[in-house]
Structure formats: structure tokens, C-alpha cells
Motif scaffolding. Structure first.
Motif, PDB file in Angstrom:
ATOM      1  N   ALA A 170       0.836  -1.207   0.000  1.00  0.00           N
ATOM      2  CA  ALA A 170       0.000   0.000   0.000  1.00  0.00           C
ATOM      3  C   ALA A 170       0.867   1.253   0.000  1.00  0.00           C
ATOM      4  CB  ALA A 170      -0.924  -0.005   1.222  1.00  0.00           C
ATOM      5  N   LYS A 171       1.986   1.193   0.698  1.00  0.00           N
ATOM      6  CA  LYS A 171       2.900   2.344   0.721  1.00  0.00           C
ATOM      7  C   LYS A 171       3.543   2.549  -0.649  1.00  0.00           C
ATOM      8  CE  LYS A 171       3.956   2.311   5.660  1.00  0.00           C
ATOM      9  NZ  LYS A 171       4.994   2.105   6.715  1.00  0.00           N
ATOM     10  N   VAL A 172       3.822   1.451  -1.353  1.00  0.00           N
ATOM     11  CA  VAL A 172       4.344   1.568  -2.725  1.00  0.00           C
ATOM     12  C   VAL A 172       3.316   2.283  -3.600  1.00  0.00           C
ATOM     13  CG1 VAL A 172       4.932   0.260  -4.805  1.00  0.00           C
ATOM     14  CG2 VAL A 172       5.855  -0.445  -2.586  1.00  0.00           C
ATOM     15  N   LEU A 173       2.066   1.879  -3.467  1.00  0.00           N
ATOM     16  CA  LEU A 173       0.990   2.490  -4.235  1.00  0.00           C
ATOM     17  C   LEU A 173       0.926   3.993  -3.989  1.00  0.00           C
ATOM     18  CD1 LEU A 173      -1.625   1.628  -5.980  1.00  0.00           C
ATOM     19  CD2 LEU A 173      -2.839   1.932  -3.840  1.00  0.00           C
ATOM     20  N   VAL A 174       0.947   4.379  -2.728  1.00  0.00           N
ATOM     21  CA  VAL A 174       0.837   5.792  -2.365  1.00  0.00           C
ATOM     22  C   VAL A 174       2.092   6.561  -2.761  1.00  0.00           C
ATOM     23  CG1 VAL A 174       0.581   7.393  -0.422  1.00  0.00           C
ATOM     24  CG2 VAL A 174      -0.783   5.295  -0.506  1.00  0.00           C
ATOM     25  N   GLU A 175       3.248   5.909  -2.643  1.00  0.00           N
ATOM     26  CA  GLU A 175       4.508   6.555  -3.023  1.00  0.00           C
ATOM     27  C   GLU A 175       4.479   6.958  -4.493  1.00  0.00           C
ATOM     28  OE1 GLU A 175       8.518   7.820  -2.296  1.00  0.00           O
ATOM     29  OE2 GLU A 175       6.963   7.145  -0.911  1.00  0.00           O
ATOM     30  N   TRP A 176       3.935   6.101  -5.321  1.00  0.00           N
ATOM     31  CA  TRP A 176       3.890   6.378  -6.756  1.00  0.00           C
ATOM     32  C   TRP A 176       2.732   7.297  -7.126  1.00  0.00           C
ATOM     33  CZ3 TRP A 176       4.960   1.108  -9.622  1.00  0.00           C
ATOM     34  CH2 TRP A 176       6.322   0.802  -9.494  1.00  0.00           C
ATOM     35  N   LEU A 177       1.596   7.103  -6.468  1.00  0.00           N
ATOM     36  CA  LEU A 177       0.374   7.764  -6.899  1.00  0.00           C
ATOM     37  C   LEU A 177       0.147   9.116  -6.242  1.00  0.00           C
ATOM     38  CD1 LEU A 177      -2.131   7.415  -8.662  1.00  0.00           C
ATOM     39  CD2 LEU A 177      -3.252   6.329  -6.736  1.00  0.00           C
ATOM     40  N   GLY A 178       0.572   9.273  -5.000  1.00  0.00           N
ATOM     41  CA  GLY A 178       0.259  10.475  -4.254  1.00  0.00           C
ATOM     42  C   GLY A 178      -0.862  10.220  -3.272  1.00  0.00           C
ATOM     43  N   THR A 179      -1.332  11.270  -2.618  1.00  0.00           N
ATOM     44  CA  THR A 179      -2.257  11.108  -1.502  1.00  0.00           C
ATOM     45  C   THR A 179      -3.700  11.490  -1.826  1.00  0.00           C
ATOM     46  OG1 THR A 179      -1.662  13.331  -0.724  1.00  0.00           O
ATOM     47  CG2 THR A 179      -0.425  11.475   0.185  1.00  0.00           C
ATOM     48  N   ASP A 180      -4.003  11.744  -3.103  1.00  0.00           N
ATOM     49  CA  ASP A 180      -5.385  12.039  -3.463  1.00  0.00           C
ATOM     50  C   ASP A 180      -6.243  10.793  -3.259  1.00  0.00           C
ATOM     51  OD1 ASP A 180      -7.627  11.939  -5.758  1.00  0.00           O
ATOM     52  OD2 ASP A 180      -7.256  14.023  -5.189  1.00  0.00           O
ATOM     53  N   LEU A 181      -7.197  10.869  -2.331  1.00  0.00           N
ATOM     54  CA  LEU A 181      -7.963   9.683  -1.949  1.00  0.00           C
ATOM     55  C   LEU A 181      -8.823   9.145  -3.091  1.00  0.00           C
ATOM     56  CD1 LEU A 181      -9.121  10.677   1.655  1.00  0.00           C
ATOM     57  CD2 LEU A 181      -7.121   9.335   0.976  1.00  0.00           C
ATOM     58  N   GLY A 182      -9.390  10.037  -3.876  1.00  0.00           N
ATOM     59  CA  GLY A 182     -10.204   9.588  -4.998  1.00  0.00           C
ATOM     60  C   GLY A 182      -9.394   8.795  -6.000  1.00  0.00           C
ATOM     61  N   ARG A 183      -8.193   9.255  -6.252  1.00  0.00           N
ATOM     62  CA  ARG A 183      -7.337   8.564  -7.208  1.00  0.00           C
ATOM     63  C   ARG A 183      -6.869   7.223  -6.650  1.00  0.00           C
ATOM     64  NH1 ARG A 183      -2.188  11.337 -10.276  1.00  0.00           N
ATOM     65  NH2 ARG A 183      -2.137   9.928 -12.041  1.00  0.00           N
ATOM     66  N   VAL A 184      -6.526   7.210  -5.361  1.00  0.00           N
ATOM     67  CA  VAL A 184      -6.110   5.955  -4.736  1.00  0.00           C
ATOM     68  C   VAL A 184      -7.233   4.940  -4.802  1.00  0.00           C
ATOM     69  CG1 VAL A 184      -5.486   4.877  -2.536  1.00  0.00           C
ATOM     70  CG2 VAL A 184      -4.387   7.020  -3.219  1.00  0.00           C
ATOM     71  N   ARG A 185      -8.437   5.370  -4.475  1.00  0.00           N
ATOM     72  CA  ARG A 185      -9.584   4.452  -4.528  1.00  0.00           C
ATOM     73  C   ARG A 185      -9.788   3.908  -5.938  1.00  0.00           C
ATOM     74  NH1 ARG A 185     -15.436   6.848  -3.234  1.00  0.00           N
ATOM     75  NH2 ARG A 185     -14.844   8.082  -5.050  1.00  0.00           N
ATOM     76  N   SER A 186      -9.708   4.790  -6.918  1.00  0.00           N
ATOM     77  CA  SER A 186      -9.918   4.379  -8.305  1.00  0.00           C
ATOM     78  C   SER A 186      -8.886   3.349  -8.747  1.00  0.00           C
ATOM     79  CB  SER A 186      -9.861   5.608  -9.222  1.00  0.00           C
ATOM     80  OG  SER A 186      -9.967   5.235 -10.576  1.00  0.00           O
ATOM     81  N   GLU A 187      -7.618   3.575  -8.395  1.00  0.00           N
ATOM     82  CA  GLU A 187      -6.569   2.653  -8.817  1.00  0.00           C
ATOM     83  C   GLU A 187      -6.677   1.306  -8.111  1.00  0.00           C
ATOM     84  OE1 GLU A 187      -4.514   2.806 -11.257  1.00  0.00           O
ATOM     85  OE2 GLU A 187      -5.157   4.813 -11.832  1.00  0.00           O
ATOM     86  N   VAL A 188      -7.053   1.322  -6.832  1.00  0.00           N
ATOM     87  CA  VAL A 188      -7.219   0.054  -6.108  1.00  0.00           C
ATOM     88  C   VAL A 188      -8.347  -0.758  -6.745  1.00  0.00           C
ATOM     89  CG1 VAL A 188      -7.910  -1.002  -3.921  1.00  0.00           C
ATOM     90  CG2 VAL A 188      -6.255   0.874  -3.927  1.00  0.00           C
ATOM     91  N   GLU A 189      -9.433  -0.090  -7.102  1.00  0.00           N
ATOM     92  CA  GLU A 189     -10.554  -0.792  -7.729  1.00  0.00           C
ATOM     93  C   GLU A 189     -10.153  -1.363  -9.092  1.00  0.00           C
ATOM     94  OE1 GLU A 189     -13.520   2.233  -7.680  1.00  0.00           O
ATOM     95  OE2 GLU A 189     -14.142   1.821  -5.601  1.00  0.00           O
ATOM     96  N   LYS A 190      -9.329  -0.623  -9.847  1.00  0.00           N
ATOM     97  CA  LYS A 190      -8.836  -1.136 -11.128  1.00  0.00           C
ATOM     98  C   LYS A 190      -7.943  -2.355 -10.904  1.00  0.00           C
ATOM     99  CE  LYS A 190      -8.710   3.384 -13.431  1.00  0.00           C
ATOM    100  NZ  LYS A 190      -7.795   4.427 -13.969  1.00  0.00           N
ATOM    101  N   LEU A 191      -7.090  -2.268  -9.887  1.00  0.00           N
ATOM    102  CA  LEU A 191      -6.181  -3.382  -9.605  1.00  0.00           C
ATOM    103  C   LEU A 191      -6.944  -4.622  -9.166  1.00  0.00           C
ATOM    104  CD1 LEU A 191      -3.370  -1.386  -7.786  1.00  0.00           C
ATOM    105  CD2 LEU A 191      -3.080  -2.720  -9.879  1.00  0.00           C
ATOM    106  N   ALA A 192      -8.050  -4.429  -8.449  1.00  0.00           N
ATOM    107  CA  ALA A 192      -8.871  -5.568  -8.028  1.00  0.00           C
ATOM    108  C   ALA A 192      -9.408  -6.306  -9.247  1.00  0.00           C
ATOM    109  CB  ALA A 192     -10.011  -5.082  -7.141  1.00  0.00           C
ATOM    110  N   LEU A 193      -9.782  -5.572 -10.268  1.00  0.00           N
ATOM    111  CA  LEU A 193     -10.237  -6.206 -11.513  1.00  0.00           C
ATOM    112  C   LEU A 193      -9.070  -6.874 -12.234  1.00  0.00           C
ATOM    113  CD1 LEU A 193     -12.635  -3.412 -12.838  1.00  0.00           C
ATOM    114  CD2 LEU A 193     -13.281  -5.587 -11.776  1.00  0.00           C
ATOM    115  N   PHE A 194      -7.917  -6.239 -12.171  1.00  0.00           N
ATOM    116  CA  PHE A 194      -6.742  -6.758 -12.869  1.00  0.00           C
ATOM    117  C   PHE A 194      -6.310  -8.112 -12.317  1.00  0.00           C
ATOM    118  CE2 PHE A 194      -2.055  -7.100 -12.986  1.00  0.00           C
ATOM    119  CZ  PHE A 194      -1.866  -7.158 -14.356  1.00  0.00           C
ATOM    120  N   VAL A 195      -6.351  -8.287 -10.988  1.00  0.00           N
ATOM    121  CA  VAL A 195      -5.865  -9.546 -10.395  1.00  0.00           C
ATOM    122  C   VAL A 195      -6.894 -10.658 -10.530  1.00  0.00           C
ATOM    123  CG1 VAL A 195      -4.372  -8.323  -8.779  1.00  0.00           C
ATOM    124  CG2 VAL A 195      -6.673  -8.985  -8.047  1.00  0.00           C
ATOM    125  N   GLY A 196      -8.122 -10.311 -10.910  1.00  0.00           N
ATOM    126  CA  GLY A 196      -9.128 -11.345 -11.148  1.00  0.00           C
ATOM    127  C   GLY A 196      -9.505 -12.126  -9.907  1.00  0.00           C
TER     128      GLY A 196
END
Length: 324
Positions: A159-185
Motif C-alpha cells: 500500500a505504501k508503494v501504491l501511495v509513493e507512486w500515486l500520491g495522496t489524493d484519496l479519490g485517485r487511490v480508490r480508483s486505482e485500487v478498484e482497477k487493480l482488483a479487476l486486474f488480479v481477477g
């Protein structure tokens, strides 16, 4: 929300996803108790329909014990709406659940009472005030909880890797986590490798690598990274926009380094990647300055708007200029 929720709930804050989540819980509670929603559930927007929302809140429910009224975008409310809300909040209808939602309270108008603060104080007495401030949110923990909500596990280090790369915008973090959930199947865990391979963060990380190379004046690495990005099909105009955004952050970083601020404090303020900070420090007096950087970015943008072809060549010339 419990079924004995107060007659008026005020949800405020710049932590958008948390505000949305809390508001959704209030709405779910109200819908479950308002009978036929078509009769007893209404949604309004402040700044345009605030007085209509108050009138609806005063109206008895139809064939139910509760009416649910939402007033969104409270930060846009006009003084007259706020004044009316203050009056209503002092004695709200027990047959209505009034939900007020906004990113904040409107600023006071010179010469007039601060109705925003008055509203907040009034709601505290007769209802409930819930605030979500982004500054108080543990963003890696938020990413973990977002993953859990969609049935996936995300470790704190990843999660820290995710935030380190993405930044602290909560909307963006939520969006990327949801995309990754679809990606891992069907896999139940999101790993750092998934983050690198399966999300849009990879391209952004490459751009940070590009701008880091620019900051350290490493022409070969900067051009090589640019070529990887363009070969992957990234649009030149999008890349220019991303480079402009990140170079602005690097200019700010350069100023903080020049002021003598310790690395730990700089990273806390800017959430900057360590390798980029190291590149700026290693550049010393040659690190990018605001005037030169903005001038070069402006010329590149103008060139792209004036010419229909040659976008990649314009980017290459920009990178070479920035690396001087």
C-alpha cells in the motif's frame, strides 16, 4: 447509520471518498425507513435548490414514518439558504432525516453573520456533524480498506508503494485500487508486482523517472525513458501535460532543498519519491529553476499547438533543453 439516526446530519470534508461513504450510509438508512422512496426521498443541490430542500424537509412523509431529504454541495450554498438552514436546524422535523453534504462550509460574506459556522453549531445541538479531513487520513491504510471492500488483500508495504507512486489524493487511490482488483481477477491479493504491471501507475512512474533524469541532467536516461513511453503508444500531448505537472513539483522541490530543509521534512510535505529527491540534490546549482522550466514548457506547448506533426520531436527537443 443506526435506525435511531438524528433528524439532521451534516457531513463535511475534503476527503471526498470518506464523505461519500458516510453520506451513502446515511442515505441507505433513510431509504430503508422512508417507505416508498418515490414519495419520500428527494435530492437537491445547494446554491440552486436549498430553499426547496428545506420546504421538503418540513413536509410530512406520505404513507411512512420518515421522509429523507438530501441537500448536496453545501459549500455552494447562498447566504439566504444558510440562514434558512440555521433556522430549520434549531428545530428540525422529527419526521424527516435531512442530510447535508459538502466539501466545506461557505465563506462568510463581509458585513453578514457567518451562517456556515452558525449552521454547524446548530446541527451539533439537534443532530450530528461528521467531518472527514484529508490531512487526518492514513492513506496507505485507506488503500488497504478500499481493497478489503472489494474482497482483496493489500499489505501495508505494498500500500505504501501504491501511495509513493500515486500520491495522496484519496479519490485517485480508490480508483486505482478498484482497477487493480479487476486486474488480479480471482486472486485474493494485490501485490507490488500487480501495481507495477497492471495499473496506470507504471506509466506515471516512468514519467517520474524521466523528470528525475531531467533534474539530474542525465540526457541519456531521459531520452531513453521518453522513447520507452512514446514506443508504448503514450500520446505526446498527454506526456507533455504530465511532464509539466511533475516539473512543477520538481521546481518546488528544488526550492525546498535550497532552503536547507531536511530530506525527511521535504518528503513529508511533498510526498516525493526518494530517487527524485536524490536527483535534485545531486544536481545542486544546476537543478531546474522556475523561470527557465516554465519558459521551455510554454514554448513546447505552443509548438505542439502550431504544428500538426512532429509531436515526439518537440518532446525530444524539450527534454534536451531541460537537461542543459
Amino acid at each position: 447509520m443506526a435506525s435511531d439516526s438524528p433528524p439532521i446530519v451534516l457531513v463535511l470534508g475534503d476527503a471526498g471518498p470518506l464523505v461519500d461513504k458516510t453520506a451513502a450510509a446515511v442515505v441507505a438508512d433513510g431509504v430503508s425507513r422512508c417507505g416508498i422512496p418515490a414519495f419520500n426521498h428527494a435530492r437537491y443541490r445547494a446554491g440552486e435548490q436549498g430553499l426547496d430542500a428545506i420546504a421538503a424537509a418540513k413536509t410530512p412523509p406520505m404513507m411512512s414514518d420518515l421522509r429523507l431529504v438530501e441537500l448536496r454541495d453545501l459549500h455552494l450554498a447562498k447566504p439566504a439558504e444558510l440562514e434558512a438552514l440555521v433556522e430549520y436546524a434549531q428545530s428540525p422535523s422529527e419526521l424527516t432525516l435531512l442530510l447535508l453534504v459538502g466539501s466545506g462550509l461557505p465563506s462568510s460574506v463581509k458585513g453578514q453573520p457567518n451562517f456556515g459556522i452558525r449552521l454547524k453549531n446548530a446541527v451539533k445541538k439537534t443532530g450530528q456533524v461528521i467531518e472527514h479531513k484529508a490531512a487526518n487520513v492514513n492513506v496507505p491504510r485507506f488503500a488497504i480498506e478500499t481493497a478489503q471492500a472489494v474482497g482483496k488483500k493489500l499489505s501495508m508495504p505494498d500500500a505504501k508503494v501504491l501511495v509513493e507512486w500515486l500520491g495522496t489524493d484519496l479519490g485517485r487511490v480508490r480508483s486505482e485500487v478498484e482497477k487493480l482488483a479487476l486486474f488480479v481477477g480471482n486472486r485474493g491479493t494485490i501485490s507490488a508486482n500487480d501495481i507495477r504491471e497492471g495499473s496506470a501507475l507504471l506509466g506515471e512512474a516512468e514519467i517520474w523517472s524521466l523528470t528525475g533524469a531531467i533534474a539530474s541532467k542525465n540526457v541519456d536516461e531521459a531520452l531513453a525513458t521518453l522513447h520507452r513511453l512514446t514506443a508504448a503508444g503514450d500520446d505526446a500531448r498527454r506526456l507533455l501535460g504530465m511532464i509539466a505537472w511533475q516539473m512543477r513539483e520538481i521546481v518546488k522541490l528544488t526550492e525546498l532543498v535550497a532552503s536547507g530543509m531536511p530530506d525527511a521534512e521535504i518528503r513529508k510535505q511533498g510526498r516525493v519519491r526518494f530517487d527524485v529527491l536524490r536527483a535534485v540534490r545531486s544536481a545542486g546549482d544546476k537543478a531546474p529553476t522556475a523561470a527557465a522550466t516554465l519558459s521551455r514548457l510554454a514554448r513546447a506547448n505552443r509548438s505542439m499547438n502550431e504544428h500538426k506533426a512532429g509531436d515526439v520531436r518537440i518532446l525530444e527537443e524539450l527534454v534536451l533543453e531541460l537537461c542543459r
